[in-house]
Structures are given as C-alpha cells and as structure tokens.
Design an enzyme around this catalytic site. Structure first.
Site, PDB file in Angstrom:
ATOM      1  N   ASN A 139     -10.423   0.355   0.855  1.00 14.20           N
ATOM      2  CA  ASN A 139      -8.972   0.411   0.657  1.00 14.20           C
ATOM      3  C   ASN A 139      -8.656  -0.051  -0.772  1.00 14.20           C
ATOM      4  O   ASN A 139      -8.741  -1.233  -1.078  1.00 14.20           O
ATOM      5  CB  ASN A 139      -8.282  -0.487   1.686  1.00 14.20           C
ATOM      6  CG  ASN A 139      -6.768  -0.464   1.567  1.00 14.20           C
ATOM      7  OD1 ASN A 139      -6.218   0.108   0.633  1.00 14.20           O
ATOM      8  ND2 ASN A 139      -6.096  -1.097   2.516  1.00 14.20           N
TER       9      ASN A 139
ATOM     10  N   HIS B 242      -3.198   7.336   3.332  1.00 20.24           N
ATOM     11  CA  HIS B 242      -3.665   6.076   2.759  1.00 20.24           C
ATOM     12  C   HIS B 242      -4.957   5.684   3.487  1.00 20.24           C
ATOM     13  O   HIS B 242      -5.058   5.818   4.706  1.00 20.24           O
ATOM     14  CB  HIS B 242      -2.589   5.005   2.938  1.00 20.24           C
ATOM     15  CG  HIS B 242      -3.044   3.629   2.584  1.00 20.24           C
ATOM     16  ND1 HIS B 242      -3.649   3.336   1.375  1.00 20.24           N
ATOM     17  CD2 HIS B 242      -3.006   2.457   3.278  1.00 20.24           C
ATOM     18  CE1 HIS B 242      -3.949   2.048   1.350  1.00 20.24           C
ATOM     19  NE2 HIS B 242      -3.579   1.493   2.488  1.00 20.24           N
TER      20      HIS B 242
ATOM     21  N   CYS C 295       0.811  -1.231   0.000  1.00 22.30           N
ATOM     22  CA  CYS C 295       0.000   0.000   0.000  1.00 22.30           C
ATOM     23  C   CYS C 295       0.840   1.276   0.000  1.00 22.30           C
ATOM     24  O   CYS C 295       0.302   2.355  -0.192  1.00 22.30           O
ATOM     25  CB  CYS C 295      -0.932   0.037   1.202  1.00 22.30           C
ATOM     26  SG  CYS C 295      -2.151  -1.266   1.185  1.00 22.30           S
TER      27      CYS C 295
END
Ligand code: UT7
Length: 335
Positions: A286, A256, A116
C-alpha cells in the site's frame, strides 16, 4: 457548445529500487510470508532509502517522466497538486518543492490530504480547474514515502506499506472522454481507528511523543477493514448505477491497493471478471497515494481511447469515493 471536460493525457510513475520482501520482514518482526500473503496479498514493497530523500524526490521522478513523454515544457504547466500524507515537511507544500525541482515556474501549487483517497479527490479538484477553461495543463501527483511513518517493530502495519509516486497530466477536451462523474464521502468519526497520534497541533513533537512511538501510523486493522470492504464496494456500485453502467460496460477497475481481499470484494460486488481489475499490490504493498497512478502507469499500454474506467479508493479519516472516467488516448501510441 460542447461541455469542457478534463482528460488524463499522460501518466508516469516511479518506485524506488530497494525492495523489502516478506522474507526480509520475517527477520525483523514475528510474521510469516504465509500470513502476509493470505491476509493482504503483498509479497514485497519498495522503500526509498538515502539521507535527505522524501516524497518530493519520488514526485520529481514521476513529473519529469510525465513532462518528457507528453512533450510538455515545465513553464507550460498552470497548476500542480500533490496528494500526500507524507509531505517532505509540514510546510511549505510538497507540491511547491516538486515544482521548484522540475522548473515549473508559471503555476500555482498546493498539497491535499484525505489519506489514501487523496489522489482521487485531487484528480476531481484538478478537473474543476480544467473545466473552468482557465487552466490548460494541470498535473496531479500522488505519492507517499510511507516508510517514513511506518514502525518497523509493529508487525500489524509494517508489512503493509511501501513507497512510490505517480503523476498525471490533465488537459481540457470537448471529445467524449475524460472525467465524467464522481462520488466522494467522508466520515470523520473513523479517525479513531487510523491516524498518526503526534506531530500535529494537538500533540506537537516532543521527547515523550518520540519515546512513545507516536509519530508512526496507528491502525486498528479490523474496523478499518470492515468499513473499507463495505464502503469501497458500495461507492463503486453507486457510480456504476448513477451512470447506467453494467459490468460489461466497464473496461477497468482501478482500485486503491490496501488489501487484496478488499479489492476482490469490490470487484465481486461490481460483478467484474478479475482480468478487468488492476492489481499490483503483491509488488508494491500500500503506497497510499501512489497506488492508483502506479496502476494506471503499469497498465497504460493496454488502455484504449474510450475505455470506461472506475477508480475507487478508501482511506483513513474515513474517506472514500469513486470516479468514472473515459480514457482519452491509446496507451500504446504514447509509450
Ligand atoms: O489504505 C488505508 C486503509 N487501510 C486498510 O484498508 C487496512 C484494512 N485492514 C486490513 O487490511 C487488515 O485488517 C490487516 C491486514 C491490517 C490485518 O489483517 P486481519 O485479518 O484483520 O488481522 P487482525 O488484525 O484481525 O489480526 C489477526 C491476528 C492477530 O493475532 P491474534 O490476536 O488472533 O492472536 C494479530 O496479532 O493476526 C496477528 N497479526 C499478525 N500475525 C502475523 C497481525 N499482524 C500480523 C503479522 N504477522 N504481520
């Protein structure tokens, strides 16, 4: 001579139309809208459906929009980097596929993978090419088709992930804007808590790996959460301190989007009011490398030249880091 910096000169992003809501998930696994909302902040996520479509197709939409709105011809692009954990295939790079599909012919291209955190790692990698003075137009794509590696029988992971992609254009500048500083970290021992068990060289795909559902995301939520919540906040505070920035100096935190609780903890540690924090996790979940460009895209019209932004991410591996940059244009003008 003034130092050459790399500045983001445009942003575009794209999410597929199909939406998977918490109510849909209630019918698929043993979960509730209440559990998902309170534990993650997510209400819905977008899913790329359709035979033969992959991460490159979302990247193509983002890059096409980016080229159009910045008035850039494909042949002017010098380098394209794609940040993804869900490449179209093991090789060649998804970056090459995107370049081919949009007609980028005079560039070299490659993929990066730091889970990520890849988008912010890729942004800094790209900035170094720009700062060298040799590369004038560099595109960084961040995108993932997480639905392709999500086990929709595993309630602990399937509620979290979604699909999206975004792309930014970096150009050199001698103005007081652009990417100023970064702090990146890796702790490979964290790999045990979040990984994909099969499909790599250690455990190539076989009937047995498919039967054991080993091509999906494996995540131990709690240890990942604990590590993420501490380290994303620590690195965000570290980047502030290194650059002598108080919470008043910061215009936006671009975090994020893994879990609303992690985002809120980071903002608290930075002493930021929530109005300065970009949050769209409720609508997208996500999307791994799509999260930060999706936020920048959705907030673009509110961004002003000279705004101080902190980008912060955390991912499997473990990888984490933060970037301090000054926004390079008035978002409203570019539209
Ligand atoms: O971006 C990459 C990095 N990844 C992350 O940052 C993710 C970090 N981790 C998290 O965000 C959270 O750990 C999760 C959202 C994944 C899980 O939340 P949690 O509060 O840590 O829950 P948990 O894993 O401790 O599970 C608590 C309970 C368990 O039941 P028992 O054992 O207490 O009976 C789980 O089985 O919640 C259960 N559970 C669910 N219940 C309803 C797990 N998933 C679900 C679900 N619906 N979807």
């Amino acid at each position: 001579m003034a130092k050459l910096r790399a500045a983001i000169k445009g942003i575009h992003a794209w999410a597929p139309e199909d939406v998977l809501t918490n109510q849909d998930l209630e019918k698929m696994v043993d979960t509730t809208d209440e559990w998902i909302t309170t534990r993650t902040g997510i209400k819905e996520r977008h899913i790329l459906k359709g035979e033969g479509l992959g991460t490159s197709d979302m990247g193509v939409e983002a890059v096409k929009g980016l080229l159009k709105k910045t008035g850039t011809k494909p042949e002017e692009v010098d380098l394209l980097i794609c940040a993804t954990v869900t490449p179209d295939m093991q090789f060649p790079a998804t970056a090459n596929i995107i370049s081919d599909k949009v007609g980028i012919k005079n560039a070299f291209s490659f993929d990066m993978n730091a889970a990520c955190s890849t988008f912010i790692y890729a942004l800094v990698t790209a900035s170094k090419y720009v700062e060298s003075g040799e590369y004038k137009k560099v595109i960084v794509v961040g995108g993932d088709k997480m639905s392709s590696i999500t086990d929709y029988t595993d309630r602990a992971t399937c509620v979290i992930f979604g699909d999206a992609a975004g792309a930014v254009l970096l150009e050199p500048t001698t103005e007081d804007v652009g990417i100023i500083d970064h702090r990146f970290y890796t702790d490979g021992s964290g790999r045990v808590h979040l990984h994909q068990k099969a499909g790599g060289s250690v455990k190539p795909a076989s009937h047995a790996t498919v039967d054991a559902r080993e091509h999906f995301i494996y995540q131990e939520g709690q240890p990942v959460f604990k590590f993420a919540v501490t380290n994303m906040a620590d690195v965000a505070v570290e980047i502030m301190q290194r650059n002598h920035l108080s919470s008043d100096d910061i215009d936006w935190l671009v975090p994020h989007q893994a879990n609303l609780r992690i985002i809120e903890a980071t903002a608290r540690r930075m002493k930021l009011q929530k109005e300065k924090v970009m949050i769209n996790i409720q609508r997208y979940g996500n999307t791994t490398n799509g999260t930060i460009p999706m936020c920048l895209y959705e907030w673009e019209s509110q961004l002003k030249k000279g705004d101080n932004l902190v980008l912060a991410a955390f991912g499997g591996g473990f990888t984490w880091g933060a970037i301090y940059l000054k926004w390079a244009y008035d978002g409203k003008k570019q539209g």
